[in-house]
Design an enzyme around this catalytic site. Structure first.
Site, PDB file in Angstrom:
ATOM      1  N   TYR A 110      98.739 106.781  57.307  1.00  0.00           N
ATOM      2  CA  TYR A 110      97.294 106.769  57.088  1.00  0.00           C
ATOM      3  C   TYR A 110      96.574 107.040  58.407  1.00  0.00           C
ATOM      4  CZ  TYR A 110      98.218 104.911  52.441  1.00  0.00           C
ATOM      5  OH  TYR A 110      98.660 104.760  51.157  1.00  0.00           O
ATOM      6  N   ASN A 133      91.414 109.748  45.241  1.00  0.00           N
ATOM      7  CA  ASN A 133      91.970 111.090  45.064  1.00  0.00           C
ATOM      8  C   ASN A 133      91.979 111.501  43.579  1.00  0.00           C
ATOM      9  OD1 ASN A 133      93.502 113.378  44.950  1.00  0.00           O
ATOM     10  ND2 ASN A 133      95.436 112.376  45.497  1.00  0.00           N
ATOM     11  N   CYS A 141      98.936 112.475  47.992  1.00  0.00           N
ATOM     12  CA  CYS A 141      98.685 111.196  48.643  1.00  0.00           C
ATOM     13  C   CYS A 141      99.928 110.303  48.590  1.00  0.00           C
ATOM     14  CB  CYS A 141      97.470 110.494  48.055  1.00  0.00           C
ATOM     15  SG  CYS A 141      97.632 110.085  46.335  1.00  0.00           S
ATOM     16  N   HIS A 142     100.911 110.679  47.769  1.00  0.00           N
ATOM     17  CA  HIS A 142     102.165 109.926  47.789  1.00  0.00           C
ATOM     18  C   HIS A 142     102.922 110.181  49.094  1.00  0.00           C
ATOM     19  CE1 HIS A 142     103.095 113.901  46.147  1.00  0.00           C
ATOM     20  NE2 HIS A 142     104.325 113.753  46.588  1.00  0.00           N
ATOM     21  N   GLU A 168     111.626 114.058  46.820  1.00  0.00           N
ATOM     22  CA  GLU A 168     111.321 115.114  47.791  1.00  0.00           C
ATOM     23  C   GLU A 168     112.273 115.078  48.978  1.00  0.00           C
ATOM     24  OE1 GLU A 168     107.315 115.551  48.996  1.00  0.00           O
ATOM     25  OE2 GLU A 168     106.524 115.590  46.962  1.00  0.00           O
TER      26      GLU A 168
END
Length: 171
Positions: A110, A133, A141-142, A168
């Site tokens: 952040y 979001n 945002c993950h 990912e």
DNA sequence: TGCATGGCGCCGG
DNA sequence: ACCGGCGCCATGC
């Protein structure tokens, strides 16, 4: 009066709800997407307030379902989908923009996001902005985590955030 | 207009 | 590992 379209489809992270706008002559633009019906309702209530009233008939946005489902198979980021922001302050949009530029498989804290957006001390506010979001998965945002290495909150559920990060990181 | 409050954080004790 | 204080920006009253 604002005219939007909405639709939804099933996925392995739950039902995905979205809305979009037909902005002639620029073509269709995605407005909202989330796996939470609650956030969907909340968001459109906000629009209702802001615009007086909105129309929201069912209509599919071509290509979105395929793009999201393919992403959830792994190995691939979601291709850039044309979108527009009907809510959010300039600050929010800065934060969203920096976040949307985080590549597949990468993470930022952040604090780093706030820094890159030009507000080095606004890491707390950055979290708040990401909480608003409107485009889950498209604005990744993950991929924004705490400095401690923990995942932090996620509107779509903390478990989902971890699942996406795991997915990912495996490609 | 102005002030109080709160939110997906950070750091130090 | 937990907690409190701090800090910033937006929103609501």
């Amino acid at each position: 009066m604002l005219k939007l379209f909405k639709n939804n489809f099933g996925s392995k992270i739950g039902i995905i709800y979205y809305s979009w706008i037909k902005n002639d002559p620029d073509g269709p633009e995605l407005v909202f997407l989330s796996n939470s019906k609650e956030s969907f309702d909340k968001y459109h209530n906000k629009l209702r307030k802001k615009y007086g009233s909105i129309e929201l008939p069912d209509k599919e946005l071509e290509g979105i379902k395929e793009a999201v489902l393919k992403y959830l198979e792994g190995n691939d980021s979601i291709p850039v989908i044309k979108h527009t922001f009907l809510t959010g302050s300039d600050f929010d949009k800065h934060i969203w923009q920096v976040t949307s530029a985080i590549p597949y498989g990468c993470v930022m804290t952040y604090r780093e996001v706030a820094q890159k957006a030009g507000y080095p001390n606004a890491y707390r506010a950055a979290g708040t902005a990401l909480g608003k979001n409107p485009l889950m998965l498209i604005i990744g945002c993950h991929r924004v985590i705490k400095s401690s290495g923990k995942a932090g909150f996620f509107g779509g559920g903390e478990k989902i955030k971890k699942l996406l990060l795991r997915m990912e990181s495996k490609s």
